[in-house]
Write a protein that holds these residues in place. Sequence first.
Motif, mmCIF file in Angstrom:
data_model
loop_
_atom_site.group_PDB
_atom_site.id
_atom_site.type_symbol
_atom_site.label_atom_id
_atom_site.label_comp_id
_atom_site.label_asym_id
_atom_site.label_seq_id
_atom_site.Cartn_x
_atom_site.Cartn_y
_atom_site.Cartn_z
ATOM 1 N N GLY A 1 -7.670 8.355 -15.103
ATOM 2 C CA GLY A 1 -8.785 7.463 -14.783
ATOM 3 C C GLY A 1 -8.366 6.427 -13.760
ATOM 4 N N PHE A 2 -9.286 5.533 -13.519
ATOM 5 C CA PHE A 2 -9.103 4.559 -12.448
ATOM 6 C C PHE A 2 -8.159 3.439 -12.886
ATOM 7 N N THR A 3 -7.086 3.229 -12.150
ATOM 8 C CA THR A 3 -6.138 2.173 -12.495
ATOM 9 C C THR A 3 -6.092 1.121 -11.389
ATOM 10 N N THR A 4 -5.325 0.075 -11.635
ATOM 11 C CA THR A 4 -5.207 -0.983 -10.630
ATOM 12 C C THR A 4 -4.530 -0.461 -9.365
ATOM 13 N N ASN A 5 -3.684 0.576 -9.527
ATOM 14 C CA ASN A 5 -3.046 1.175 -8.355
ATOM 15 C C ASN A 5 -4.101 1.714 -7.390
ATOM 16 N N HIS A 6 -5.099 2.378 -7.960
ATOM 17 C CA HIS A 6 -6.172 2.924 -7.137
ATOM 18 C C HIS A 6 -6.916 1.807 -6.424
ATOM 19 N N LEU A 7 -7.173 0.732 -7.177
ATOM 20 C CA LEU A 7 -7.881 -0.403 -6.598
ATOM 21 C C LEU A 7 -7.070 -0.989 -5.440
ATOM 22 N N PHE A 8 -5.751 -1.053 -5.646
ATOM 23 C CA PHE A 8 -4.873 -1.587 -4.619
ATOM 24 C C PHE A 8 -4.918 -0.706 -3.365
ATOM 25 N N TYR A 9 -4.943 0.616 -3.597
ATOM 26 C CA TYR A 9 -5.019 1.567 -2.473
ATOM 27 C C TYR A 9 -6.314 1.369 -1.684
ATOM 28 N N LEU A 10 -7.412 1.158 -2.429
ATOM 29 C CA LEU A 10 -8.699 0.909 -1.768
ATOM 30 C C LEU A 10 -8.654 -0.391 -0.977
ATOM 31 N N LEU A 11 -8.013 -1.428 -1.552
ATOM 32 C CA LEU A 11 -7.910 -2.710 -0.865
ATOM 33 C C LEU A 11 -7.132 -2.567 0.439
ATOM 34 N N GLN A 12 -6.068 -1.748 0.368
ATOM 35 C CA GLN A 12 -5.296 -1.463 1.578
ATOM 36 C C GLN A 12 -6.180 -0.814 2.636
ATOM 37 N N GLY A 13 -7.010 0.141 2.164
ATOM 38 C CA GLY A 13 -7.955 0.790 3.070
ATOM 39 C C GLY A 13 -8.892 -0.222 3.697
ATOM 40 N N LEU A 14 -9.339 -1.191 2.889
ATOM 41 C CA LEU A 14 -10.232 -2.233 3.389
ATOM 42 C C LEU A 14 -9.557 -3.032 4.499
ATOM 43 N N VAL A 15 -8.254 -3.328 4.301
ATOM 44 C CA VAL A 15 -7.518 -4.078 5.328
ATOM 45 C C VAL A 15 -7.521 -3.295 6.639
ATOM 46 N N TRP A 16 -7.267 -1.972 6.548
ATOM 47 C CA TRP A 16 -7.248 -1.163 7.767
ATOM 48 C C TRP A 16 -8.630 -1.077 8.405
ATOM 49 N N THR A 17 -9.666 -1.051 7.560
ATOM 50 C CA THR A 17 -11.027 -1.078 8.107
ATOM 51 C C THR A 17 -11.254 -2.345 8.925
ATOM 52 N N VAL A 18 -10.811 -3.488 8.370
ATOM 53 C CA VAL A 18 -10.988 -4.754 9.078
ATOM 54 C C VAL A 18 -10.163 -4.772 10.364
ATOM 55 N N VAL A 19 -8.923 -4.257 10.277
ATOM 56 C CA VAL A 19 -8.060 -4.217 11.471
ATOM 57 C C VAL A 19 -8.709 -3.379 12.567
ATOM 58 N N LEU A 20 -9.196 -2.192 12.170
ATOM 59 C CA LEU A 20 -9.819 -1.305 13.160
ATOM 60 C C LEU A 20 -11.076 -1.946 13.743
ATOM 61 N N SER A 21 -11.855 -2.617 12.901
ATOM 62 C CA SER A 21 -13.064 -3.284 13.399
ATOM 63 C C SER A 21 -12.700 -4.362 14.411
#
Lengths: 217, 227
Positions: free
Chosen positions: A4-24
């Motif tokens: 199931g969904f763990t904090t690790n997954h959430l952290f991975y998504l947050l990392q993705g969010l950072v890259w989204t902001v960087v790319l934007s």
Amino acid sequence: MTDGFTTNHLFYLLQGLVWTVVLSALAFALGGVAGFFVMLARTSPIRWLRRLSLIYVQIIQGTPLLILMFVIYFGLGVIGIELPPLMAAGVGMMIYSSAYLGEIWRGCVESVPRTQFEAAECLALTRWQVLIDVILPQAMRIATPPTVGFMVQLVKNTSLASVVGFVELTRAAQVINNSLFQPFLIFGIAAAFYFCVCYPLSVWSRSLERKLNVGRR
Amino acid sequence: MNYQFDFEALLPYWQSFLQGAITTIQMTIVAVAIGLVIGVLCAIARRSAYPWLRLVVGIYIEIVRNTPFIVQIFFIFFGLSSMGLTMPVFFASVFAMVINVGAYTAEIVRAGMEAVHPSQIEAAEALGLSRFQIYRDIILMPSIERVYPALTSQFILMMLSTSITSQISAEELTGVANNIQSYTFRSFETYIVIAAIYLVITYLLRFGFHAIALAIFPRRRRLGTPL
């Protein structure tokens, strides 16, 4: 394995969010510079330059960003340039935003009253002086709300960088979903993240618009 | 750079390209037609006297407008199939598109409605027009006429966004291209051809919307005002 969904997954998504902001941010900065030149070309007194930039804008606005991404990704590979995914996605987003920003800013420059151009010319200002000292300060005031509005568009469209293998928020969500298969939860969180970035921009753009319209009401 | 362009390798697939283009246009027309109705209803709901209705519709519009289309598609397609609700990709794609285009249309039409001067509605009431007549003739049609350019460019953006449905393996233009490039290994050429086809569809749609405008806005036609 699928606990199931763990904090690790959430952290991975947050990392993705950072890259989204960087790319934007990258797309906005590079696209802004390129878009400025597109705007100059679109309002230029030289006819072939105007035509050429019009064709450029029409082509970019008439084809999907997804296809642009594919063409750049495969095209650069064909020419023999191996770009890291961030650069490939960045170049695609830059071309895309340059066409849209250039067109938005052209509208703003053209909405500055004609008499302002004429008065500046009567004072014997050069074309650059007219642009920098007279037109741009007025055009920038009009240009801010639609530009901020376009930034929302830009953040959302970075999600298409996922198709060329750049791991931003959407790609990260896809990767996690492939192992957990809880799409409502995972894409719901991804959507919430996008919303957190985009909604403040939308609100800001709207309030800027309202401020700009105060005089006209 | 010594790459040999080979567009001829794509020639045998022209029927697939055509089929893909037709699917793209079909999806767009269906989604736009339904989305327009939903958008207009939502725009009316945004002016409703019930605060809860305004709130619900407002939340729907803001969520759709502030999240990427690709995430919406994944949410709907994979989400529904995880609940055991599988449907053809075409329907899932059109469903996602309707939800998307409905929200944008609602916001555009609402802006048009706000521009209708209250005195016009008062005048219509004074003439004894019914509520339905007022909505249709005084509020809706003039405001759609006013925001028509914004609507059409939103619809064309929607047509371009159909390319994203290839990510859930819809067989529209981009999906077809993905297949063809994996048969021919001519990815660069394939996507250039596809880009050209999208450009043609864009102009076809613009032409179509212009023709529709001429047909449904007689006042514009008489005055010769460009749209």
